[in-house]
Motif scaffolding. Structure first.
Motif, PDB file in Angstrom:
ATOM      1  N   ALA A 174      36.353  37.426  52.527  1.00 26.10           N
ATOM      2  CA  ALA A 174      36.294  37.923  54.096  1.00 26.10           C
ATOM      3  C   ALA A 174      37.237  36.862  54.678  1.00 26.10           C
ATOM      4  N   GLY A 175      37.330  35.748  54.139  1.00 28.98           N
ATOM      5  CA  GLY A 175      38.164  34.774  54.890  1.00 28.98           C
ATOM      6  C   GLY A 175      39.754  34.642  54.246  1.00 28.98           C
ATOM      7  N   SER A 176      40.266  35.896  53.811  1.00 28.09           N
ATOM      8  CA  SER A 176      41.483  36.056  53.585  1.00 28.09           C
ATOM      9  C   SER A 176      41.887  35.559  52.201  1.00 28.09           C
ATOM     10  N   ASP A 177      40.895  35.328  51.330  1.00 25.45           N
ATOM     11  CA  ASP A 177      41.326  34.618  49.928  1.00 25.45           C
ATOM     12  C   ASP A 177      40.844  35.889  49.323  1.00 25.45           C
ATOM     13  N   LEU A 178      41.854  36.588  48.821  1.00 27.03           N
ATOM     14  CA  LEU A 178      41.831  37.831  48.004  1.00 27.03           C
ATOM     15  C   LEU A 178      41.949  37.479  46.437  1.00 27.03           C
ATOM     16  N   SER A 179      42.371  36.146  46.234  1.00 29.95           N
ATOM     17  CA  SER A 179      42.486  35.590  44.849  1.00 29.95           C
ATOM     18  C   SER A 179      41.318  35.261  44.412  1.00 29.95           C
ATOM     19  N   ARG A 180      40.116  35.432  44.974  1.00 28.90           N
ATOM     20  CA  ARG A 180      38.844  35.144  44.286  1.00 28.90           C
ATOM     21  C   ARG A 180      38.499  36.261  43.613  1.00 28.90           C
ATOM     22  N   ARG A 181      37.567  35.871  42.397  1.00 26.00           N
ATOM     23  CA  ARG A 181      36.967  37.125  41.294  1.00 26.00           C
ATOM     24  C   ARG A 181      35.580  36.560  41.194  1.00 26.00           C
ATOM     25  N   ILE A 182      34.714  37.664  40.770  1.00 25.99           N
ATOM     26  CA  ILE A 182      33.382  37.072  40.564  1.00 25.99           C
ATOM     27  C   ILE A 182      33.463  36.683  39.213  1.00 25.99           C
ATOM     28  N   GLU A 183      33.745  37.608  38.017  1.00 25.19           N
ATOM     29  CA  GLU A 183      33.965  37.493  36.593  1.00 25.19           C
ATOM     30  C   GLU A 183      32.473  37.143  36.321  1.00 25.19           C
ATOM     31  N   LEU A 184      31.742  38.110  36.358  1.00 22.64           N
ATOM     32  CA  LEU A 184      30.200  37.885  36.217  1.00 22.64           C
ATOM     33  C   LEU A 184      29.826  37.948  34.752  1.00 22.64           C
ATOM     34  N   ASP A 185      29.226  37.178  34.052  1.00 22.82           N
ATOM     35  CA  ASP A 185      28.818  37.189  32.620  1.00 22.82           C
ATOM     36  C   ASP A 185      27.665  37.477  32.418  1.00 22.82           C
ATOM     37  N   GLY A 186      27.191  38.271  31.444  1.00 23.20           N
ATOM     38  CA  GLY A 186      25.840  38.568  31.289  1.00 23.20           C
ATOM     39  C   GLY A 186      25.555  39.764  30.700  1.00 23.20           C
ATOM     40  N   PRO A 187      24.268  40.483  30.663  1.00 26.12           N
ATOM     41  CA  PRO A 187      24.241  41.891  30.217  1.00 26.12           C
ATOM     42  C   PRO A 187      24.762  42.885  30.861  1.00 26.12           C
ATOM     43  N   ASP A 188      25.066  43.818  30.162  1.00 25.19           N
ATOM     44  CA  ASP A 188      25.731  45.053  30.870  1.00 25.19           C
ATOM     45  C   ASP A 188      24.898  45.865  31.703  1.00 25.19           C
ATOM     46  N   ASP A 189      24.389  45.396  32.859  1.00 25.96           N
ATOM     47  CA  ASP A 189      23.495  46.067  33.745  1.00 25.96           C
ATOM     48  C   ASP A 189      24.344  46.643  34.992  1.00 25.96           C
ATOM     49  N   GLU A 190      23.335  46.870  36.033  1.00 24.44           N
ATOM     50  CA  GLU A 190      24.084  47.224  37.267  1.00 24.44           C
ATOM     51  C   GLU A 190      24.890  46.151  37.932  1.00 24.44           C
ATOM     52  N   LEU A 191      24.028  45.047  37.909  1.00 22.70           N
ATOM     53  CA  LEU A 191      24.780  43.958  38.650  1.00 22.70           C
ATOM     54  C   LEU A 191      26.192  43.507  38.021  1.00 22.70           C
ATOM     55  N   LYS A 192      26.206  43.557  36.733  1.00 21.61           N
ATOM     56  CA  LYS A 192      27.495  43.214  36.120  1.00 21.61           C
ATOM     57  C   LYS A 192      28.382  44.615  36.509  1.00 21.61           C
ATOM     58  N   GLU A 193      28.099  45.758  36.492  1.00 21.87           N
ATOM     59  CA  GLU A 193      28.828  46.772  36.868  1.00 21.87           C
ATOM     60  C   GLU A 193      29.369  46.755  38.213  1.00 21.87           C
ATOM     61  N   LEU A 194      28.530  46.362  39.113  1.00 17.27           N
ATOM     62  CA  LEU A 194      28.649  46.197  40.602  1.00 17.27           C
ATOM     63  C   LEU A 194      29.956  44.850  40.786  1.00 17.27           C
ATOM     64  N   ALA A 195      29.776  44.144  40.017  1.00  9.51           N
ATOM     65  CA  ALA A 195      30.602  43.000  40.052  1.00  9.51           C
ATOM     66  C   ALA A 195      31.892  43.212  39.592  1.00  9.51           C
ATOM     67  N   ASP A 196      32.033  44.000  38.460  1.00  9.22           N
ATOM     68  CA  ASP A 196      33.478  44.700  37.936  1.00  9.22           C
ATOM     69  C   ASP A 196      33.843  45.377  38.632  1.00  9.22           C
ATOM     70  N   THR A 197      33.292  46.241  39.252  1.00 11.97           N
ATOM     71  CA  THR A 197      33.792  47.010  40.235  1.00 11.97           C
ATOM     72  C   THR A 197      34.462  46.617  41.548  1.00 11.97           C
ATOM     73  N   PHE A 198      33.808  45.400  41.866  1.00 11.88           N
ATOM     74  CA  PHE A 198      34.176  44.820  43.026  1.00 11.88           C
ATOM     75  C   PHE A 198      35.315  43.946  42.492  1.00 11.88           C
ATOM     76  N   ASP A 199      35.480  43.401  41.753  1.00 14.50           N
ATOM     77  CA  ASP A 199      36.896  42.817  41.052  1.00 14.50           C
ATOM     78  C   ASP A 199      37.938  43.678  41.094  1.00 14.50           C
ATOM     79  N   ASP A 200      37.626  45.013  40.500  1.00 12.66           N
ATOM     80  CA  ASP A 200      38.740  45.891  40.407  1.00 12.66           C
ATOM     81  C   ASP A 200      39.199  46.187  41.723  1.00 12.66           C
ATOM     82  N   MET A 201      38.121  46.462  42.712  1.00 15.65           N
ATOM     83  CA  MET A 201      38.713  46.620  44.079  1.00 15.65           C
ATOM     84  C   MET A 201      39.575  45.752  44.751  1.00 15.65           C
ATOM     85  N   LEU A 202      39.035  44.279  44.402  1.00 13.50           N
ATOM     86  CA  LEU A 202      39.917  43.113  45.015  1.00 13.50           C
ATOM     87  C   LEU A 202      41.430  43.034  44.405  1.00 13.50           C
ATOM     88  N   GLU A 203      41.344  43.452  42.833  1.00 14.66           N
ATOM     89  CA  GLU A 203      42.577  43.317  42.289  1.00 14.66           C
ATOM     90  C   GLU A 203      43.650  44.607  43.141  1.00 14.66           C
TER      91      GLU A 203
END
Length: 418
Positions: free
Chosen positions: A162-191
């Protein structure tokens, strides 16, 4: 004899499946729902087992206490009985009392001892339940924080974006659950967003650079022709008009290039005093203000921020220029103030001028928009001044707000973090 052309072949099927691979047993996927179900179900089971064990031990102790004999025979011949827990038996055994009264005393003592055992069991069970509840709440709070910790990471990344730093990524590690799916989708959107913004800024920057060369050549040719003393008056007048138009185009190109630069997050920051920046802007506009009969005043207190000095100077210069150019014909003034308010640096520029409706304020910050006009149509500017101010303020983590003055004019407030 002409041959019939063969029908077009269907495109070959891709050798890879673009969709997300599905597990063989989707119900075995370690989702948040299953993990929370197992967590809280296991906690409830463990708490129940512990409580049942504690109640069992307390009940065994209560039964052991309740089964203790109420009395003991002191003399078998005289049938003298004594009791530590039932004084009524001692009194009955030392005095001559009827047998029914003696039996009633024994029954009362049995009821009293049973009630005491039950009360002791209840009080200890309540204490055990309270202790288990405290442990369960603390353990549940810790486990919930551990399960939901990826959400905090996603929130911090979203706040950085939100502070205009579009280079940041979550890159969440862990089990393949809903939170990791949300983080991966958010990373794709940021890309995708970063690619779109980068392409847009690269296009604006390249177009601005490509337009600089022909405009510079045109300006040079026009200045050469205007320097000829034998040129006709009509040609000199046309040259001056074209030179002014060329200068306006150069300002537009410079504004577009600066607007493309200011949309990026400021990486290299240095201490910049807004008071010094505002003073330099006032000095640059002082001659134009004197020609228009506009007085510039104000109190500029030190307000040091971390940012880019050139871009911050452009903020002050654009605001002061607009305040001078869009002013009343006579006895106009511009007030430029800097201060620190509520832990933030504030640059305030107010002026006299035409009455501005409140519903027109938002249009002033749009590129190529002016009050009650859609496109630039005057010689006061190219219509990018306030757009650049807003972009630069956002790139520094601040914002700009405009408010109509009573009697005409505007009050522009730029707020930047210290």
């Amino acid at each position: 004899m002409a041959t019939t052309p063969a029908p077009p072949q269907a495109p070959p099927k891709p050798t890879w499946d673009p969709r997300r691979p599905q597990p063989v047993f989707p119900w075995l996927r370690p989702t948040i729902r299953i993990r929370l179900t197992l967590l809280y179900g296991g906690m409830f089971l463990i708490a129940g087992i512990l409580l049942l064990s504690i109640i069992y031990l307390l009940a065994a102790q209560a039964i052991s206490t309740g089964n203790q004999p109420l009395y003991k025979i002191v003399k078998f011949s005289a049938l003298q009985v004594s009791s530590d827990n039932c004084p009524a038996i001692n009194m009955a055994s030392t005095t001559s009392v009827p047998l029914p009264d003696f039996n009633n005393a024994i029954a009362q003592c049995v009821d009293h001892q049973r009630q005491a055992a039950l009360d002791d069991l209840l009080s200890r069970s309540l204490l055990a339940l309270l202790g288990l509840a405290v442990i369960a709440f603390a353990f549940g709070y810790a486990m919930a924080g551990r399960v939901l910790s990826p959400l905090g990471r996603i929130t911090r990344t979203a706040r950085a974006v939100a502070g205009s730093d579009l280079s940041r990524r979550i890159e969440l590690d862990g089990p393949d659950d809903e939170l990791k799916e949300l983080a991966d989708t958010f990373d794709d959107m940021l890309e995708r967003l970063q690619r779109a913004f980068t392409a847009q800024q690269r296009f604006v920057g390249n177009a601005s650079h490509e337009l600089r060369t022909p405009l510079a050549i045109n300006r040079t040719l026009l200045e050469v022709h205007l320097s000829d003393p034998g040129a006709p008056v009509e040609l000199q007048q046309l040259g001056k008009t074209l030179l002014a138009t060329n200068e306006r185009s150069e300002q537009l190109v410079e504004g577009l290039l600066l607007l493309a630069r200011s949309d990026n997050q400021i990486v290299e920051r240095k201490p910049v005093d807004l008071a010094e920046v505002a003073t330099q802007a006032v000095d640059q506009v002082h001659a134009e203000a004197a020609a228009k009969g506009v007085t510039i005043r104000g109190v500029r207190k030190p307000a040091v921020v971390q940012g880019n000095g050139v871009l911050l100077e452009r903020i002050a210069l654009n605001l002061v220029q607009n305040a001078v150019r869009y002013n009343v014909p006579e006895d106009g003034w511009v007030e430029v103030d800097t201060d620190i308010q509520h832990g933030q640096a504030v640059l305030s520029v107010s002026n006299t001028g035409p009455v501005v409706p409140a519903y027109e304020i938002d249009n002033l910050f749009e590129p190529f928009r002016r009050l009650r006009t859609e496109r630039t149509g005057s010689d006061k500017g190219v219509g990018l001044g306030l757009s650049i101010v807003r972009s630069v303020a956002r790139a520094h983590g601040g914002h700009i707000a405009a408010q109509p003055r009573e009697g005409g004019g505007l009050v522009m407030r730029v707020t930047l973090p210290i």
